[in-house]
Design an enzyme around this catalytic site. Structure first.
Site, PDB file in Angstrom:
ATOM      1  N   LYS A 135       0.840  -1.194   0.000  1.00 13.95           N
ATOM      2  CA  LYS A 135       0.000   0.000   0.000  1.00 13.95           C
ATOM      3  C   LYS A 135       0.881   1.253   0.000  1.00 13.95           C
ATOM      4  O   LYS A 135       1.935   1.284   0.654  1.00 13.95           O
ATOM      5  CB  LYS A 135      -0.891  -0.034   1.236  1.00 13.95           C
ATOM      6  CG  LYS A 135      -1.914   1.075   1.343  1.00 13.95           C
ATOM      7  CD  LYS A 135      -2.781   0.828   2.576  1.00 13.95           C
ATOM      8  CE  LYS A 135      -3.814   1.902   2.812  1.00 13.95           C
ATOM      9  NZ  LYS A 135      -4.651   1.602   4.004  1.00 13.95           N
ATOM     10  N   SER A 163      -9.380   1.629   3.211  1.00 10.39           N
ATOM     11  CA  SER A 163      -8.539   2.444   2.343  1.00 10.39           C
ATOM     12  C   SER A 163      -7.505   1.626   1.580  1.00 10.39           C
ATOM     13  O   SER A 163      -6.849   2.138   0.692  1.00 10.39           O
ATOM     14  CB  SER A 163      -7.820   3.517   3.172  1.00 10.39           C
ATOM     15  OG  SER A 163      -6.919   2.923   4.095  1.00 10.39           O
ATOM     16  N   SER A 210      -9.901  -0.957   7.174  1.00 12.26           N
ATOM     17  CA  SER A 210      -9.226  -0.730   5.895  1.00 12.26           C
ATOM     18  C   SER A 210      -8.446  -1.924   5.355  1.00 12.26           C
ATOM     19  O   SER A 210      -7.910  -1.857   4.255  1.00 12.26           O
ATOM     20  CB  SER A 210      -8.315   0.492   5.985  1.00 12.26           C
ATOM     21  OG  SER A 210      -9.095   1.656   6.051  1.00 12.26           O
TER      22      SER A 210
END
Length: 550
Positions: A131, A211, A235
């Site tokens: 990420k 996210s 997330s």
């Protein structure tokens, strides 16, 4: 952060609305240093053409390399070509925000080690994605913001160093909800100014949830063997659920947060996102470890184990006591029905199902938000100043966004930034009281109390609803979740696919006491093997609502 959501737009309208600062044109996202040979996909259906490593797990990849049938170089090149075909062309998922220009060199070095007789472990030569809020040289770490598009950390995050020591090839960085979904309460999950809108590979007009949206979409689409996400509240679990993945949100302190752009030191953690429990367990084994620069990891001494893969047990549900949070149901009938089928499968596997309630459910919400606002300001200011970022404080970021509103804030604003900036220091009683209240209500008087009182191995609930339509105008249409207590309590949770609705995946979440990852992995693996609910995506333009519900 928990997604906060609403309404619908046709895909064609959505594409027209997306800002000009898409990933291919954004600063710091060039595809330099890699070679791709695959032809661009002509249509959204092209990914069905039989990718050689589609749905192939880490154990099998390792076995093929061990037999000399495959090299890390060839595998890495195949994923790079797949990214060119699926992410940059064809369906255009926008899941990968930047490639590692040294990926093939890393693969070559690991191939040379294998040839010399050194194999570091089950991740040796296996490509993974990170990420884009995790420091990893030589790539940028931007949290999806143009303000940090030129921010190149000098060193790897602790968890990245662990992965590289274990032999993983760092393939690149994934898009995310900008600032991990902690800039606005009207955000669209999976959108960032730097990366554009990530799309769900099961239906391209549906949300990938936030996210860790790019990590979820990429792994579901077989753009890498697995990926790392981060979670503050949902997330990892939410994007894994809507992408048909296994996601592990570890106990806070099991995995170091050093070198990860923070929201909350009380709740933040990194964790694996994979297509199977086995792959997630392998990845988690390489991630754990005490880090003197993250004091929370001191609690993991004597509690962390370094081979979670060894806890895979097809019979792991036999004799287990599983609590079900029925009051966490009701936000979507399809999720409720899938959970009931899941409970039946667990009974057939030998588990005892017990209805339970969280007496404090939802009572921590206001306190949690106060904690996040205080800790975000404190933690982000510290990260930016220590890492030598182009902007050195939250206040500077707020001003940057105001000056660059057309590119940074075309759809939603920065009210969470502004609320956080207005908070004081961490020695204020308002913060201290909120932190104590949130952790107590979610943990000691909530999840942990119920686990203990009913002698449960785990508590389960639907992770979230099927993916909603992307709507950059109104933001996310978030219907509900079952994972919040574990997020606020800092205790572990694992989501596993439990079915689909009109082809849109749904996940069940297993939640346990602190440091109970080994037992949760046993339960999750036994459930996965009993149900085998994961289906690969078909990259449809929209969900086939006129067909069977699945």
């Amino acid at each position: 952060m928990r997604s906060l959501i609403v309404k619908t737009l046709p895909l064609a309208t959505l594409l027209a609305l997306l800002p000009a600062c898409q990933r291919a044109d954004a600063p710091g996202t060039a595809r330099a240093g890699v070679t791709t040979t695959a032809k661009p996909a002509a249509t959204a259906a092209a990914p069905r053409d039989g990718f050689a490593f589609a749905e192939v797990g880490i154990d099998e990849l390792q076995a093929r390399m061990g037999r000399g049938e495959l090299t890390s170089h060839a595998l890495t090149q195949a994923y790079l070509d797949r990214i060119a075909t699926i992410d940059d062309a064809g369906p255009t998922l926008n899941a990968v925000i930047e490639l590692n220009p040294a990926a093939l060199k890393e693969a070559d070095a690991l191939d040379a080690e294998r040839k010399a007789g050194r194999v570091r472990g089950p991740l040796h030569g296996v490509p993974v994605l990170l990420k884009d809020n995790i420091d990893a040289t030589p790539m940028a770490n931007s949290a999806g913001s143009l303000a940090l598009a030129s921010h190149h950390p000098r060193t790897d995050a602790f968890v990245v160093a662990r992965l590289r020591e274990a032999g993983a090839v760092i393939l690149g960085k994934t898009n995310l909800s900008e600032w991990a979904n902690f800039r606005s309460s009207r955000s669209s999950s999976g959108w960032s100014a730097r990366g554009g809108q990530t799309r769900n590979p099961y239906a391209l007009d549906r949300s990938p949830c936030g996210s860790s949206s790019g990590s979820g979409a990429a792994v579901a689409a077989n753009l890498a063997a697995a990926a790392i996400g981060t979670e503050t509240d949902g997330s990892i679990v939410c994007p894994s659920s809507v992408a048909g993945l296994v996601g592990i949100k570890p106990t806070v302190g099991l995995v170091s947060r050093s070198g990860i752009i923070p929201i909350s030191h009380s709740q933040d953690t990194a964790g694996p996102m994979a297509r199977s429990v086995a792959d997630a367990a392998t990845l988690l084994s390489a991630m754990v470890g005490r880090d003197d620069t993250d004091p929370a990891t001191s609690e993991s001494t004597g509690r962390a184990i370094f081979d979670y893969h060894a806890r895979l047990n097809r019979d792991g549900l036999r004799g287990a006591r599983i609590g079900v949070l029925r009051k966490s149901m009701g936000f979507h009938p399809a999720a409720d029905a899938a959970l009931e089928r899941s409970l039946d499968a667990m009974r057939q596997a030998g588990a005892e199902i017990v209805d339970v309630e969280l007496p404090t459910a939802g009572q921590w919400n206001d306190a949690e938000m106060d904690v996040l606002l205080y800790e975000f300001k404190h933690g982000l200011d510290g990260y930016l100043s220590r890492s030598g970022a182009p902007v050195n404080s939250l206040a500077a970021l707020i001003e940057y966004n105001r000056r660059n509103a057309k590119t940074e804030m075309p759809f939603f604003a920065q009210e969470l930034f502004e609320r956080a900036q207005a908070k004081g220091t961490l020695d204020e009683m308002a913060y201290i009281d909120a932190r104590s209240k949130a952790r107590r209500l979610a943990g000691a008087e909530g999840l942990e109390a119920v686990l203990s009182a009913s002698t449960l191995d785990a508590i389960v609930a639907p992770a979230t609803a099927p993916a909603w339509l992307i709507d950059p105008v109104n933001g996310d249409h978030f219907l509900g979740e079952g994972y919040g207590a574990a997020a606020v309590a800092g205790t572990p949770s694992i989501t596993v696919p439990m079915g689909d609705y009109f082809g849109l995946p749904m996940g069940i979440v297993f939640m346990g006491a602190a440091w109970s990852e080994p037992r949760l992995i046993e339960l999750a693996y036994a459930f996965e093997q009993k149900t085998k609910a994961r289906k690969a995506p078909q990259f449809l333009a929209t969900a086939p609502l006129g067909t069977t519900k699945g």
